[in-house]
Write a protein that holds these residues in place. Structure first.
Motif, PDB file in Angstrom:
ATOM      1  N   MET A   1       0.846  -1.186   0.000  1.00 56.28           N
ATOM      2  CA  MET A   1       0.000   0.000   0.000  1.00 56.28           C
ATOM      3  C   MET A   1       0.885   1.240   0.000  1.00 56.28           C
ATOM      4  O   MET A   1       1.677   1.449   0.922  1.00 56.28           O
ATOM      5  N   PHE A   4      -2.607   5.862   2.201  1.00 58.95           N
ATOM      6  CA  PHE A   4      -3.928   5.578   2.748  1.00 58.95           C
ATOM      7  C   PHE A   4      -4.907   6.603   2.181  1.00 58.95           C
ATOM      8  O   PHE A   4      -5.179   7.623   2.803  1.00 58.95           O
ATOM      9  N   ASP A  10     -15.306   4.341  -0.123  1.00 60.33           N
ATOM     10  CA  ASP A  10     -14.959   4.592   1.284  1.00 60.33           C
ATOM     11  C   ASP A  10     -15.873   5.662   1.878  1.00 60.33           C
ATOM     12  O   ASP A  10     -16.362   5.529   3.006  1.00 60.33           O
ATOM     13  N   SER A 134     -10.291   0.577   7.493  1.00 62.21           N
ATOM     14  CA  SER A 134      -9.050  -0.206   7.463  1.00 62.21           C
ATOM     15  C   SER A 134      -9.315  -1.626   6.982  1.00 62.21           C
ATOM     16  O   SER A 134      -8.540  -2.183   6.194  1.00 62.21           O
ATOM     17  N   LYS A 137      -9.901  -1.517   3.286  1.00 64.46           N
ATOM     18  CA  LYS A 137      -8.640  -1.314   2.578  1.00 64.46           C
ATOM     19  C   LYS A 137      -7.809  -2.597   2.546  1.00 64.46           C
ATOM     20  O   LYS A 137      -7.173  -2.920   1.535  1.00 64.46           O
ATOM     21  N   TYR A 141      -6.683  -4.594  -0.712  1.00 65.85           N
ATOM     22  CA  TYR A 141      -5.263  -4.884  -0.940  1.00 65.85           C
ATOM     23  C   TYR A 141      -5.066  -6.367  -1.244  1.00 65.85           C
ATOM     24  O   TYR A 141      -4.344  -6.725  -2.188  1.00 65.85           O
TER      25      TYR A 141
END
Length: 341
Positions: A1, A4, A10, A134, A137, A141
């Motif tokens: 990553m 952020f 999101d 989080s 994400k 990922y």
């Protein structure tokens, strides 16, 4: 990553969280007999607090964790930010226009209680949305990593599938040239089998696996070319159920038979390299007698190639046995469910 960053989905997730939080606050304020004006005053403040904490946390994680990997400084700044934002929220709500208490030093909480209480308040408000973002994400990922791995696998498979030696065509053209002068009818048949070979390669160049039936049709044309070209030095026997509805990597059998020819030769006219192809329920066994190998050290790249393709396609492995007199390879038959998608 690399950073952020928040994308459109999101913000939709954050919006959904704010909607649920608002419903819960409305119900809470209703039970506690809040004035209607307090709804429009305190709920936006709580929104602002949560969103501010979320944006500050995002910026700090991006700058001090992802880019600088300074966890200690990250934690200190986050604690200070949590306290500061919560302290402002406390002043606006607990000592705001709808409260009887006047803001003085005497009615402020003790310093320790003030620090711990404000940090706890911030952690409580930002914990859920930050965990949601989080988690999302991390999922994205992992999904990107899988897509990248699949792309790499497909690239490797395409590379491995195209490793049909260029000298093979050159050798066959030489054989055709010799047959045209001596046996023109034989040359036509030879060309027909060679065309079948390349038709199969063209039609299945994008396929990772093919049925046993298709592969055997391909192999029979290949065997004809080898036996014609080497005039009886090699003999091939095919035994077992040739219509079994299972799969092998495209060109797997041809690669193994090519391996037999490449690594076994004979100067004795009476010696024949015999290869037996046994089709079983769950595997194919290819075993061959050994001839005089050349002085050049062989790398067995064909076997390595096939092993690599099996690793990319399935958990199944090749079983190889070798002695002074024979070489044997068992390749697993694949079913669609054990072929990696």
């Amino acid at each position: 990553m690399e950073s952020f960053k928040l994308n459109k989905s999101d913000y939709k997730l954050i919006g959904g969280y704010f909607l649920l939080t608002t419903i819960w606050l409305v119900y809470k304020f209703y039970l506690e007999d809040y004035l209607l004006s307090q709804y429009f005053y305190e709920i936006p403040i709580i929104w602002a607090q949560t969103f501010s904490l979320l944006m500050i946390s995002k910026w700090l994680i991006d700058r001090y964790f992802i880019k600088k990997e300074n966890i200690i400084f990250l934690m200190l700044l986050m604690l200070f930010s949590f306290w500061s934002v919560s302290f402002i929220q406390m002043l606006l709500c607990d000592f705001g226009p709808y409260q009887d208490a006047k803001l003085t030093l005497s009615n402020l909480p003790e310093m320790g209680e003030l620090i711990i209480g404000n940090i706890n308040e911030s952690v409580f408000n930002v914990c859920i949305p930050l965990c949601l973002i989080s988690g999302k994400k991390y999922y994205e990922y992992q999904l990107n990593q899988l897509k990248f791995a699949d792309a790499q696998k497909e690239l490797e498979l395409k590379t491995l599938r195209t490793q049909f030696a260029p000298h093979f065509l050159f050798n066959n053209l030489n054989t055709i040239d010799a047959l045209i002068d001596q046996q023109p009818e034989k040359a036509k048949e030879y060309i027909s089998h060679l065309a079948n070979l390349y038709r199969y390669i063209t039609e299945n160049k994008e396929e990772d696996i093919v049925t046993i039936t298709k592969e055997l049709e391909f192999v029979k044309s290949y065997i004809y070319l080898i036996q014609t070209r080497f005039a009886g030095e090699y003999k091939f026997n095919i035994e077992g159920n040739q219509t079994v509805e299972k799969y092998v990597p495209t060109g797997a059998l041809q690669a193994l038979l090519e391996n037999v020819v490449k690594h076994n030769s004979t100067n004795d006219n009476n010696q024949i390299i015999t290869t037996n192809i046994h089709l079983k329920e769950n595997y194919i066994k290819i075993s061959n007698s050994k001839g005089e190998t050349g002085t050049k050290k062989t790398t067995k790249s064909g076997i390595w190639n096939l092993q690599k393709r099996y690793e990319l396609l399935t958990d199944e492995k090749l079983n190889i046995k070798e002695s002074h007199d024979f070489f044997e390879v068992k390749i697993p038959l694949l079913q669609l469910e054990n072929h990696h998608q």
